[in-house]
Motif scaffolding. Structure first.
Motif, PDB file in Angstrom:
ATOM      1  N   ASP A  87       0.829  -1.203   0.000  1.00  0.00           N
ATOM      2  CA  ASP A  87       0.000   0.000   0.000  1.00  0.00           C
ATOM      3  C   ASP A  87       0.868   1.258   0.000  1.00  0.00           C
ATOM      4  O   ASP A  87       1.891   1.322   0.677  1.00  0.00           O
ATOM      5  CB  ASP A  87      -0.902   0.031   1.228  1.00  0.00           C
ATOM      6  N   LEU A  88       0.416   2.245  -0.740  1.00  0.00           N
ATOM      7  CA  LEU A  88       1.035   3.567  -0.740  1.00  0.00           C
ATOM      8  C   LEU A  88       0.028   4.537  -0.139  1.00  0.00           C
ATOM      9  O   LEU A  88      -1.094   4.657  -0.632  1.00  0.00           O
ATOM     10  CB  LEU A  88       1.395   3.980  -2.169  1.00  0.00           C
ATOM     11  N   ALA A  89       0.402   5.184   0.938  1.00  0.00           N
ATOM     12  CA  ALA A  89      -0.499   6.123   1.598  1.00  0.00           C
ATOM     13  C   ALA A  89      -0.202   7.539   1.120  1.00  0.00           C
ATOM     14  O   ALA A  89       0.918   7.839   0.673  1.00  0.00           O
ATOM     15  CB  ALA A  89      -0.347   6.035   3.112  1.00  0.00           C
ATOM     16  N   LEU A  90      -1.183   8.394   1.210  1.00  0.00           N
ATOM     17  CA  LEU A  90      -1.004   9.785   0.801  1.00  0.00           C
ATOM     18  C   LEU A  90      -1.743  10.697   1.759  1.00  0.00           C
ATOM     19  O   LEU A  90      -2.680  10.281   2.454  1.00  0.00           O
ATOM     20  CB  LEU A  90      -1.478   9.988  -0.636  1.00  0.00           C
ATOM     21  N   VAL A  91      -1.312  11.936   1.772  1.00  0.00           N
ATOM     22  CA  VAL A  91      -1.991  12.955   2.563  1.00  0.00           C
ATOM     23  C   VAL A  91      -2.222  14.156   1.665  1.00  0.00           C
ATOM     24  O   VAL A  91      -1.306  14.639   0.999  1.00  0.00           O
ATOM     25  CB  VAL A  91      -1.180  13.340   3.823  1.00  0.00           C
ATOM     26  N   GLU A  92      -3.462  14.604   1.613  1.00  0.00           N
ATOM     27  CA  GLU A  92      -3.812  15.793   0.855  1.00  0.00           C
ATOM     28  C   GLU A  92      -3.691  17.005   1.769  1.00  0.00           C
ATOM     29  O   GLU A  92      -4.307  17.049   2.841  1.00  0.00           O
ATOM     30  CB  GLU A  92      -5.235  15.680   0.314  1.00  0.00           C
ATOM     31  N   VAL A  93      -2.881  17.951   1.359  1.00  0.00           N
ATOM     32  CA  VAL A  93      -2.642  19.167   2.143  1.00  0.00           C
ATOM     33  C   VAL A  93      -3.538  20.257   1.574  1.00  0.00           C
ATOM     34  O   VAL A  93      -3.323  20.740   0.459  1.00  0.00           O
ATOM     35  CB  VAL A  93      -1.154  19.576   2.072  1.00  0.00           C
ATOM     36  N   HIS A  94      -4.559  20.646   2.340  1.00  0.00           N
ATOM     37  CA  HIS A  94      -5.540  21.619   1.852  1.00  0.00           C
ATOM     38  C   HIS A  94      -5.070  23.033   2.156  1.00  0.00           C
ATOM     39  O   HIS A  94      -4.653  23.323   3.294  1.00  0.00           O
ATOM     40  CB  HIS A  94      -6.895  21.384   2.520  1.00  0.00           C
ATOM     41  N   PRO A  95      -5.130  23.933   1.190  1.00  0.00           N
ATOM     42  CA  PRO A  95      -4.767  25.333   1.449  1.00  0.00           C
ATOM     43  C   PRO A  95      -5.799  26.011   2.338  1.00  0.00           C
ATOM     44  O   PRO A  95      -6.907  25.495   2.540  1.00  0.00           O
ATOM     45  CB  PRO A  95      -4.729  25.944   0.044  1.00  0.00           C
ATOM     46  N   GLY A  96      -5.442  27.158   2.854  1.00  0.00           N
ATOM     47  CA  GLY A  96      -6.367  27.909   3.692  1.00  0.00           C
ATOM     48  C   GLY A  96      -7.570  28.388   2.908  1.00  0.00           C
ATOM     49  O   GLY A  96      -7.563  28.427   1.675  1.00  0.00           O
ATOM     50  N   PRO A  97      -8.640  28.787   3.605  1.00  0.00           N
ATOM     51  CA  PRO A  97      -9.874  29.203   2.911  1.00  0.00           C
ATOM     52  C   PRO A  97      -9.682  30.430   2.026  1.00  0.00           C
ATOM     53  O   PRO A  97     -10.422  30.618   1.070  1.00  0.00           O
ATOM     54  CB  PRO A  97     -10.844  29.487   4.075  1.00  0.00           C
ATOM     55  N   GLU A  98      -8.674  31.265   2.324  1.00  0.00           N
ATOM     56  CA  GLU A  98      -8.453  32.466   1.524  1.00  0.00           C
ATOM     57  C   GLU A  98      -7.365  32.262   0.475  1.00  0.00           C
ATOM     58  O   GLU A  98      -6.958  33.195  -0.200  1.00  0.00           O
ATOM     59  CB  GLU A  98      -8.077  33.630   2.438  1.00  0.00           C
ATOM     60  N   SER A  99      -6.881  31.055   0.349  1.00  0.00           N
ATOM     61  CA  SER A  99      -5.790  30.781  -0.580  1.00  0.00           C
ATOM     62  C   SER A  99      -6.335  30.246  -1.891  1.00  0.00           C
ATOM     63  O   SER A  99      -7.323  29.532  -1.932  1.00  0.00           O
ATOM     64  CB  SER A  99      -4.816  29.767   0.033  1.00  0.00           C
ATOM     65  N   ASP A 100      -5.671  30.633  -2.991  1.00  0.00           N
ATOM     66  CA  ASP A 100      -6.044  30.129  -4.313  1.00  0.00           C
ATOM     67  C   ASP A 100      -5.209  28.914  -4.704  1.00  0.00           C
ATOM     68  O   ASP A 100      -5.352  28.401  -5.817  1.00  0.00           O
ATOM     69  CB  ASP A 100      -5.841  31.235  -5.369  1.00  0.00           C
ATOM     70  N   ALA A 101      -4.344  28.460  -3.811  1.00  0.00           N
ATOM     71  CA  ALA A 101      -3.469  27.328  -4.123  1.00  0.00           C
ATOM     72  C   ALA A 101      -4.283  26.046  -4.228  1.00  0.00           C
ATOM     73  O   ALA A 101      -5.341  25.892  -3.609  1.00  0.00           O
ATOM     74  CB  ALA A 101      -2.398  27.189  -3.042  1.00  0.00           C
ATOM     75  N   VAL A 102      -3.784  25.125  -5.037  1.00  0.00           N
ATOM     76  CA  VAL A 102      -4.446  23.840  -5.196  1.00  0.00           C
ATOM     77  C   VAL A 102      -4.027  22.899  -4.065  1.00  0.00           C
ATOM     78  O   VAL A 102      -3.047  23.131  -3.349  1.00  0.00           O
ATOM     79  CB  VAL A 102      -4.086  23.217  -6.559  1.00  0.00           C
ATOM     80  N   VAL A 103      -4.786  21.837  -3.911  1.00  0.00           N
ATOM     81  CA  VAL A 103      -4.467  20.835  -2.908  1.00  0.00           C
ATOM     82  C   VAL A 103      -3.158  20.135  -3.279  1.00  0.00           C
ATOM     83  O   VAL A 103      -2.986  19.682  -4.416  1.00  0.00           O
ATOM     84  CB  VAL A 103      -5.612  19.810  -2.790  1.00  0.00           C
ATOM     85  N   ARG A 104      -2.240  20.094  -2.351  1.00  0.00           N
ATOM     86  CA  ARG A 104      -0.978  19.399  -2.571  1.00  0.00           C
ATOM     87  C   ARG A 104      -1.080  17.987  -2.000  1.00  0.00           C
ATOM     88  O   ARG A 104      -1.765  17.757  -1.006  1.00  0.00           O
ATOM     89  CB  ARG A 104       0.189  20.140  -1.901  1.00  0.00           C
ATOM     90  N   VAL A 105      -0.365  17.061  -2.620  1.00  0.00           N
ATOM     91  CA  VAL A 105      -0.413  15.657  -2.209  1.00  0.00           C
ATOM     92  C   VAL A 105       0.984  15.212  -1.800  1.00  0.00           C
ATOM     93  O   VAL A 105       1.952  15.420  -2.540  1.00  0.00           O
ATOM     94  CB  VAL A 105      -0.947  14.750  -3.325  1.00  0.00           C
TER      95      VAL A 105
END
Length: 480
Positions: free
Chosen positions: A287-305
């Motif tokens: 298995d390969l696990a991942l974590v999605e890093v969500h930007p702040g509510p005011e950020s236009d950045a995409v979710v990083r993995v």
């Protein structure tokens, strides 16, 4: 008998043997450490607890011949025999970690126990009771300190990976900063895989980008990349595994880091085993696990993995891992973890998190790629590599005297029943932080954010491993 009985006074004999065993890493050192802890428990129980509670007159040693009597016989209670308790505890503990060493130590322990009757300072029943006490306490240590006779975790075998003769079709990255800084493993890799493309990792660039470029360069000239390879520690392997997962290619692991947790779980211990596995074309599903890093509510950045193979954590857990790895070579994994837990909890600051829709505060949160053993205690190892589940554990900080209760529960082997402890085994887990916090994956701090989603990747990756190595010799503790 007199000499042997005297040599075992205050467990000097056993501590000397433990010092010799501890000089060698692996099961020998773990046997020595467990043996010393077992002696401490047995000696304390026999001499400080049971002897005062159960006074008993010793045999009339004066009736024995002078050559058989001790010059300075003990005057404490005869029941139970502390020498027998320590001898049995040490022999049992050593046998739990290394059956071969246990077979060597057991006759000496039995002789020490008998010597107490021979020199006239104990009744036979004292010795039997002491031996039973020592054996029982050594076995009881498994509750706090689990025994693992093999490093390899179970995984589903695969026959679909390509055979890589001389490394043909293999694109491999070598991180010379992992492990011994004086040794560059790239030369050894080029010798072992003469037809492979070996990339020496540049320290100022992301490793996954370098691997992607190497694969594209191979394909640009009309060749085909058949597998991704990596030589390095856990962090390096995780980066290469992410590339392998994205490109649906099998992974070749060569352990050159300091601890190499993932390589040991897979069952690849050196370069030769990687060569054997690629030549045989045998692999297992991991298995390969991942974590999605969500930007702040005011950020236009995409979710990083971010991908990880072993563990991810929030809060003070990275500090705990750092101390454990610093002390582990001397003390062993579980004692080092327990000591590090006490130190880290004394310094830690609580972290406000939202777990399962409820806000609470925790000292740290641990996420394992797969269920770790044992449940309800300190995570020690993974029995399987392809369960499709995450092992999420945390210590609550919103309970009164939470740190004291956590340490007490750990010492009593009852952490899983404490209110301060939480655990879930789930395929996905979402965590929101009141204040952005640091994320560590595979022992390295990699991100800072306020919202993380952990999950297991839909498809496992294929990791080369020889099947016969996994199911025969290494699973038989009596074989060399």
């Amino acid at each position: 008998m007199k000499t042997l009985s005297t040599a075992a006074n205050h467990s000097v004999l056993w501590l000397g043997i433990a010092a010799v065993l501890a000089a060698r890493r692996g099961s020998s050192r773990k046997a020595a450490l467990r043996g010393v802890f077992a002696i401490a428990a047995a000696s304390t129980s026999a001499n400080a607890v049971l002897k005062p509670l159960l006074p008993r007159r010793r045999p009339a040693a004066s009736e024995l011949p002078a050559y058989q009597k001790l010059a300075d016989p003990p005057t404490s209670s005869s029941f139970p025999s502390g020498h027998a308790a320590s001898a049995a505890a040490f022999a049992t503990a050593v046998a739990m970690e290394s059956p071969r060493l246990g077979l060597a130590v057991a006759p000496l322990a039995a002789t020490v126990a008998y010597s107490r009757v021979h020199v006239g300072v104990h009744w036979a029943s004292d010795v039997v009771a002491g031996a039973a006490l020592g054996t029982g306490l050594a076995w009881l240590s498994r509750r706090w300190w689990p025994v693992r006779l093999t490093d390899e975790a179970r995984a589903r075998p695969l026959d679909t990976v390509p055979v890589l003769h001389d490394g043909e079709g293999l694109v491999m990255v070598s991180n010379q900063r992992s492990g011994d800084p004086e040794h560059d493993p790239a030369d050894d890799l080029e010798t072992a895989f003469p037809r492979a493309v070996v990339v020496r990792a540049a320290p100022d660039r992301d490793l996954d980008e370098q691997l992607d470029e190497a694969v594209e360069a191979v394909e640009a000239v009309g060749d085909r990349a058949l597998a991704i390879g990596v030589a390095g520690g856990d962090g390096t392997v995780a980066a290469a595994a992410a590339v392998a997962g994205r490109r649906r290619l099998p992974l070749v692991v060569v352990p050159t880091g300091t601890l190499n947790h993932f390589a040991r779980d897979v069952g690849v211990y050196d370069l030769q085993e990687a060569v054997d596995a690629t030549t045989a074309g045998e692999a297992v599903a991991v298995d390969l696990a991942l974590v999605e890093v969500h930007p702040g509510p005011e950020s236009d950045a995409v979710v990083r993995v971010r991908y990880f193979l072993n563990t991810a954590s929030l809060g003070s857990y990275p500090d705990l891992v750092r101390l454990r790895e610093q002390w582990q070579p001397r003390w062993g994994k579980w004692p080092a973890f327990a000591a590090a837990l006490v130190v880290v909890l004394s310094r830690a600051e609580p972290v406000a998190v939202r777990i399962e829709g409820r806000w609470t505060t925790v000292w740290f949160l641990f996420v394992g790629n797969g269920p770790y053993h044992p449940r309800g205690m300190v995570p020690a190892w993974r029995p399987t590599l392809d369960s499709g589940l995450l092992d999420v554990r945390w210590l609550r900080a919103d309970v009164r005297f939470s740190r004291l209760r956590a340490v007490a529960s750990l010492l009593l082997g009852a952490l899983g029943h404490s209110r301060v402890y939480g655990q879930r085994e789930v395929p996905e887990f979402d965590v929101e932080l009141a204040v952005p916090g640091m994320l560590a994956t595979d022992g390295e701090v990699v991100e800072e954010a306020g919202h993380y989603t952990f999950r297991v990747a839909k498809e496992p990756i294929e990791v080369y491993r020889r099947r016969e190595e996994n199911w025969t010799g290494r699973d038989r503790p009596f074989l060399p």
